[in-house]
Design a protein around this motif. Sequence first.
Motif, PDB file in Angstrom:
ATOM      1  N   SER A 111     -43.979  21.574  20.371  1.00 43.29           N
ATOM      2  CA  SER A 111     -43.668  20.386  21.169  1.00 43.29           C
ATOM      3  C   SER A 111     -42.366  20.547  21.940  1.00 43.29           C
ATOM      4  O   SER A 111     -42.205  19.979  23.021  1.00 43.29           O
ATOM      5  CB  SER A 111     -43.601  19.146  20.266  1.00 43.29           C
ATOM      6  OG  SER A 111     -42.573  19.280  19.309  1.00 43.29           O
ATOM      7  N   ARG A 112     -41.417  21.332  21.404  1.00 42.79           N
ATOM      8  CA  ARG A 112     -40.132  21.514  22.083  1.00 42.79           C
ATOM      9  C   ARG A 112     -40.135  22.687  23.066  1.00 42.79           C
ATOM     10  O   ARG A 112     -39.116  22.938  23.720  1.00 42.79           O
ATOM     11  CB  ARG A 112     -39.025  21.698  21.048  1.00 42.79           C
ATOM     12  CG  ARG A 112     -38.710  20.394  20.308  1.00 42.79           C
ATOM     13  CD  ARG A 112     -37.517  20.535  19.392  1.00 42.79           C
ATOM     14  NE  ARG A 112     -37.122  19.243  18.834  1.00 42.79           N
ATOM     15  CZ  ARG A 112     -36.103  19.062  18.001  1.00 42.79           C
ATOM     16  NH1 ARG A 112     -35.379  20.122  17.629  1.00 42.79           N
ATOM     17  NH2 ARG A 112     -35.805  17.861  17.543  1.00 42.79           N
ATOM     18  N   SER A 113     -41.260  23.389  23.165  1.00 37.97           N
ATOM     19  CA  SER A 113     -41.383  24.459  24.157  1.00 37.97           C
ATOM     20  C   SER A 113     -41.933  23.872  25.450  1.00 37.97           C
ATOM     21  O   SER A 113     -42.915  23.125  25.432  1.00 37.97           O
ATOM     22  CB  SER A 113     -42.328  25.554  23.647  1.00 37.97           C
ATOM     23  OG  SER A 113     -41.833  26.135  22.459  1.00 37.97           O
ATOM     24  N   ALA A 114     -41.296  24.170  26.564  1.00 38.06           N
ATOM     25  CA  ALA A 114     -41.714  23.596  27.841  1.00 38.06           C
ATOM     26  C   ALA A 114     -43.134  24.041  28.199  1.00 38.06           C
ATOM     27  O   ALA A 114     -43.516  25.198  27.988  1.00 38.06           O
ATOM     28  CB  ALA A 114     -40.744  24.013  28.943  1.00 38.06           C
ATOM     29  N   ARG A 115     -43.903  23.115  28.701  1.00 38.72           N
ATOM     30  CA  ARG A 115     -45.282  23.399  29.112  1.00 38.72           C
ATOM     31  C   ARG A 115     -45.274  24.139  30.445  1.00 38.72           C
ATOM     32  O   ARG A 115     -44.723  23.630  31.430  1.00 38.72           O
ATOM     33  CB  ARG A 115     -46.044  22.081  29.238  1.00 38.72           C
ATOM     34  CG  ARG A 115     -47.536  22.224  29.531  1.00 38.72           C
ATOM     35  CD  ARG A 115     -48.127  20.854  29.817  1.00 38.72           C
ATOM     36  NE  ARG A 115     -49.562  20.909  29.963  1.00 38.72           N
ATOM     37  CZ  ARG A 115     -50.434  20.587  29.010  1.00 38.72           C
ATOM     38  NH1 ARG A 115     -49.989  20.183  27.842  1.00 38.72           N
ATOM     39  NH2 ARG A 115     -51.728  20.658  29.220  1.00 38.72           N
ATOM     40  N   PRO A 116     -45.864  25.335  30.523  1.00 37.64           N
ATOM     41  CA  PRO A 116     -45.867  26.072  31.792  1.00 37.64           C
ATOM     42  C   PRO A 116     -46.765  25.397  32.823  1.00 37.64           C
ATOM     43  O   PRO A 116     -47.761  24.760  32.480  1.00 37.64           O
ATOM     44  CB  PRO A 116     -46.400  27.455  31.402  1.00 37.64           C
ATOM     45  CG  PRO A 116     -47.202  27.207  30.168  1.00 37.64           C
ATOM     46  CD  PRO A 116     -46.531  26.085  29.443  1.00 37.64           C
ATOM     47  N   ALA A 117     -46.408  25.548  34.074  1.00 36.62           N
ATOM     48  CA  ALA A 117     -47.190  24.938  35.156  1.00 36.62           C
ATOM     49  C   ALA A 117     -48.504  25.692  35.335  1.00 36.62           C
ATOM     50  O   ALA A 117     -48.600  26.894  35.082  1.00 36.62           O
ATOM     51  CB  ALA A 117     -46.391  24.950  36.447  1.00 36.62           C
ATOM     52  N   ASP A 118     -49.533  24.980  35.784  1.00 36.49           N
ATOM     53  CA  ASP A 118     -50.816  25.617  36.081  1.00 36.49           C
ATOM     54  C   ASP A 118     -50.738  26.444  37.354  1.00 36.49           C
ATOM     55  O   ASP A 118     -51.435  27.445  37.498  1.00 36.49           O
ATOM     56  CB  ASP A 118     -51.910  24.547  36.206  1.00 36.49           C
ATOM     57  CG  ASP A 118     -52.211  23.899  34.858  1.00 36.49           C
ATOM     58  OD1 ASP A 118     -52.779  24.586  33.986  1.00 36.49           O
ATOM     59  OD2 ASP A 118     -51.859  22.722  34.678  1.00 36.49           O
ATOM     60  N   ARG A 119     -49.872  26.000  38.261  1.00 31.36           N
ATOM     61  CA  ARG A 119     -49.634  26.800  39.463  1.00 31.36           C
ATOM     62  C   ARG A 119     -48.320  26.343  40.101  1.00 31.36           C
ATOM     63  O   ARG A 119     -47.877  25.220  39.887  1.00 31.36           O
ATOM     64  CB  ARG A 119     -50.788  26.687  40.452  1.00 31.36           C
ATOM     65  CG  ARG A 119     -50.961  25.330  41.100  1.00 31.36           C
ATOM     66  CD  ARG A 119     -52.098  25.356  42.098  1.00 31.36           C
ATOM     67  NE  ARG A 119     -52.193  24.104  42.858  1.00 31.36           N
ATOM     68  CZ  ARG A 119     -53.111  23.875  43.785  1.00 31.36           C
ATOM     69  NH1 ARG A 119     -54.025  24.789  44.052  1.00 31.36           N
ATOM     70  NH2 ARG A 119     -53.132  22.734  44.427  1.00 31.36           N
ATOM     71  N   GLU A 201     -42.300  22.530  32.773  1.00 34.33           N
ATOM     72  CA  GLU A 201     -41.634  23.431  33.701  1.00 34.33           C
ATOM     73  C   GLU A 201     -41.954  22.967  35.121  1.00 34.33           C
ATOM     74  O   GLU A 201     -42.902  22.217  35.344  1.00 34.33           O
ATOM     75  CB  GLU A 201     -42.122  24.868  33.496  1.00 34.33           C
ATOM     76  CG  GLU A 201     -41.705  25.474  32.161  1.00 34.33           C
ATOM     77  CD  GLU A 201     -42.170  26.913  32.010  1.00 34.33           C
ATOM     78  OE1 GLU A 201     -42.876  27.409  32.925  1.00 34.33           O
ATOM     79  OE2 GLU A 201     -41.844  27.539  30.990  1.00 34.33           O
ATOM     80  N   ALA A 202     -41.151  23.404  36.073  1.00 30.62           N
ATOM     81  CA  ALA A 202     -41.404  23.018  37.466  1.00 30.62           C
ATOM     82  C   ALA A 202     -42.721  23.619  37.927  1.00 30.62           C
ATOM     83  O   ALA A 202     -43.066  24.755  37.601  1.00 30.62           O
ATOM     84  CB  ALA A 202     -40.262  23.497  38.351  1.00 30.62           C
ATOM     85  N   GLY A 203     -43.500  22.816  38.669  1.00 28.55           N
ATOM     86  CA  GLY A 203     -44.775  23.284  39.188  1.00 28.55           C
ATOM     87  C   GLY A 203     -45.820  22.190  39.114  1.00 28.55           C
ATOM     88  O   GLY A 203     -45.522  21.039  38.787  1.00 28.55           O
ATOM     89  N   GLU A 204     -47.050  22.558  39.419  1.00 27.45           N
ATOM     90  CA  GLU A 204     -48.163  21.606  39.381  1.00 27.45           C
ATOM     91  C   GLU A 204     -48.872  21.714  38.043  1.00 27.45           C
ATOM     92  O   GLU A 204     -49.280  22.793  37.615  1.00 27.45           O
ATOM     93  CB  GLU A 204     -49.144  21.885  40.516  1.00 27.45           C
ATOM     94  CG  GLU A 204     -50.251  20.841  40.620  1.00 27.45           C
ATOM     95  CD  GLU A 204     -51.155  21.088  41.811  1.00 27.45           C
ATOM     96  OE1 GLU A 204     -52.353  21.358  41.595  1.00 27.45           O
ATOM     97  OE2 GLU A 204     -50.647  21.014  42.949  1.00 27.45           O
ATOM     98  N   HIS A 205     -49.031  20.567  37.381  1.00 28.80           N
ATOM     99  CA  HIS A 205     -49.635  20.520  36.049  1.00 28.80           C
ATOM    100  C   HIS A 205     -50.941  19.731  36.092  1.00 28.80           C
ATOM    101  O   HIS A 205     -51.015  18.669  36.717  1.00 28.80           O
ATOM    102  CB  HIS A 205     -48.683  19.865  35.050  1.00 28.80           C
ATOM    103  CG  HIS A 205     -47.429  20.636  34.808  1.00 28.80           C
ATOM    104  ND1 HIS A 205     -47.280  21.484  33.730  1.00 28.80           N
ATOM    105  CD2 HIS A 205     -46.267  20.697  35.515  1.00 28.80           C
ATOM    106  CE1 HIS A 205     -46.078  22.032  33.775  1.00 28.80           C
ATOM    107  NE2 HIS A 205     -45.444  21.575  34.846  1.00 28.80           N
TER     108      HIS A 205
END
Length: 230
Positions: A111-119, A201-205
Amino acid sequence: MKLDSQITRVELERLFMKLTLAEFLGNTPLNLRMFARYAVLFVLFPSMVLGFRAGLWIMLAFCAGMLTAMLAGQNEWAYAAVKIWLLVGVVVFIGVVASTSLSAVKRLRESRSARPADRPISSSSSPTPCGELPMPWRRDQDAYTAQITLCADQAGIYALLIELQDCGRGHLVAEGMRGLCCPRRSGGENNLKLLALLKLEAGEHRLRWRFVGDDSHCPRGTATLLCRPR
């Protein structure tokens, strides 16, 4: 703390850390109420670790064997069997405590790890503003699924409120738990409200949700982005 567009990045991050810690502690032996129930269940009925049906049959077989020994006058055998049964229960309980605690640690890290963007954000994309977001539902085998697209122009904590009406009884879960904390769920028989804090994370999710419940009810409702890093 009120979650709106005026909340600061520091306040959001502090709230996220506090809530993920509370979620973690609730799944450890520090949650005395839950682990007291575990102690009663698994110490007295250790076979239940195999599931209710299998555990019930094993327990009935044990009770039948012990009763047979007592009727045959073999009280010492029956007494020894009870001691072994309770000893196995203690071992099973310790195993459940260890397994649950390790799962809680794993969940905290997740939960504390940032979710990576899909693109990555494209030149034509604009940051998703606070407010209502589209959340169309479609049938998918034994459940309904929906996707929320969120464009995060900067990394940080985002707060999302999902409200469903006329959905019947059911459960709403996210597909992928990384960077997700759901501190609050509420609702009645035909409605549901869920607050989700997302570390992105920065990006489109593309945030995918799954509702499992009454087949006769298709969820309808809204998703609202309450606040974002600023």
